[in-house]
Design a protein around this motif. Structure first.
Motif, mmCIF file in Angstrom:
data_model
loop_
_atom_site.group_PDB
_atom_site.id
_atom_site.type_symbol
_atom_site.label_atom_id
_atom_site.label_comp_id
_atom_site.label_asym_id
_atom_site.label_seq_id
_atom_site.Cartn_x
_atom_site.Cartn_y
_atom_site.Cartn_z
ATOM 1 N N ASN A 52 -13.894 3.017 -7.157
ATOM 2 C CA ASN A 52 -13.031 3.027 -8.427
ATOM 3 C C ASN A 52 -14.162 3.582 -9.586
ATOM 4 N N HIS A 75 -12.925 7.533 -0.758
ATOM 5 C CA HIS A 75 -11.727 7.840 -1.650
ATOM 6 C C HIS A 75 -12.066 7.405 -2.979
ATOM 7 N N SER A 77 -10.863 6.121 -6.670
ATOM 8 C CA SER A 77 -9.745 5.576 -7.506
ATOM 9 C C SER A 77 -10.046 5.857 -8.832
ATOM 10 N N GLN A 92 -4.958 -1.576 -8.578
ATOM 11 C CA GLN A 92 -4.609 -0.009 -8.629
ATOM 12 C C GLN A 92 -5.335 0.445 -7.119
ATOM 13 N N LEU A 94 -5.342 -0.778 -4.204
ATOM 14 C CA LEU A 94 -4.724 -1.461 -3.057
ATOM 15 C C LEU A 94 -3.866 -0.507 -2.202
ATOM 16 N N PRO A 95 -3.171 0.563 -2.690
ATOM 17 C CA PRO A 95 -2.631 1.484 -1.878
ATOM 18 C C PRO A 95 -3.554 2.315 -1.062
ATOM 19 N N LEU A 96 -4.753 2.407 -1.419
ATOM 20 C CA LEU A 96 -5.866 3.074 -0.577
ATOM 21 C C LEU A 96 -6.378 2.123 0.260
ATOM 22 N N GLY A 98 -4.908 -0.711 1.752
ATOM 23 C CA GLY A 98 -4.037 -1.256 2.855
ATOM 24 C C GLY A 98 -3.590 -2.655 2.828
ATOM 25 N N GLU A 99 -3.141 -3.184 3.757
ATOM 26 C CA GLU A 99 -2.636 -4.493 3.736
ATOM 27 C C GLU A 99 -3.318 -5.422 4.396
ATOM 28 N N PRO A 167 -5.257 -8.760 0.155
ATOM 29 C CA PRO A 167 -4.239 -8.309 -0.894
ATOM 30 C C PRO A 167 -3.361 -9.319 -1.299
ATOM 31 N N ARG A 171 -0.780 -11.084 -5.618
ATOM 32 C CA ARG A 171 0.557 -11.346 -5.614
ATOM 33 C C ARG A 171 0.749 -12.313 -6.809
#
Length: 234
Positions: A52, A75, A77, A92, A94-96, A98-99, A167, A171
């Motif tokens: 990031n 990647h 961010s 921000q 998290l989409p990169l 994954g789960e 992740p 929540r």
């Protein structure tokens, strides 16, 4: 396992060194701080790394490229200005990421911790590495009892800036952060520590005590000390 390197900080305590160079790109022991991380992550079997970035964000790609030289896929961010703090930055990214559980490490530390020894599946929502308190942070952060980390108590240790996270830790972040400054920004800006303390309260954070080398490279003086030690150790 994927990894996240926090590299978006302003590096204000490192100025003037960080006026034109992001702190994770400062050279120590012959290579940028963040390159030490990338080498350790690659050795540990990580293949994808999210970095990031905010302050001087355009400086990273020309130095690191796509990560191929370390056998990694990088990647970036991009957080914009101001940076999103650790919690907002992780959210921000998290989409990169994954789960699955992922490793996260602060870009402005140095350690000889064996990252491959960290649990791939933490027992709870997070697994933190703690170290002995340095002189500049003598009060410590968290308490380690057995393999559980608590937010308060005697004999505190310092959070090393190295951890494994699910992740799921993020929540319900809004309920925990509440009306803290930056929570209503787009994207939201908040610290990770309140979420960790909430997870500790429900017994969902494990940890370990690393007794090897570790440095929070937060000032020019500590950077110079680490640089001299690494050069001498060659």
């Amino acid at each position: 396992m994927k990894a996240l390197i926090f590299a978006a900080g302003l590096g204000e305590r490192m100025r003037p060194l960080t006026d034109h160079t992001p702190k994770p790109l400062l050279v120590v022991g012959g290579k940028p701080l963040i390159v030490w991380h990338l080498e350790h992550l690659a050795t540990a079997g990580v293949r994808e790394v999210v970095i990031n970035v905010s302050w001087l964000a355009d400086c990273f790609a020309p130095v690191l490229g796509d990560g191929e030289r370390w056998g990694l896929q990088l990647h970036y961010s991009h957080e914009g200005t101001p940076p999103l703090e650790t919690g907002g930055g992780m959210l921000q990214a998290l989409p990169l990421l994954g789960e699955a559980p992922f490793l996260a490490i602060n870009g402005d530390i140095w350690s000889d911790h064996d990252l491959a020894s960290l649990p791939r599946e933490p027992a709870g929502d997070a697994h933190l590495v703690l170290v002995d308190n340095p002189a500049h942070h003598s009060e410590g952060d968290f308490v380690l009892e057995g393999d559980r980390v608590h937010a308060s108590g005697p004999d505190r240790l310092t959070f090393a800036g190295i951890g494994i996270y699910r992740p799921a830790l993020l929540r319900g972040w809004r309920d925990i952060i509440g009306d803290a400054p930056g929570a209503d920004a787009t994207p939201p800006r908040f610290r990770l520590a309140p979420l960790l303390r909430a997870a500790m309260a429900r017994g969902a954070v494990s940890g370990e005590h690393h007794r090897g080398a570790w440095t929070d490279v937060g000032t020019p003086e500590r950077l110079a000390t680490l640089d001299a030690a690494l050069i001498q150790a060659r």
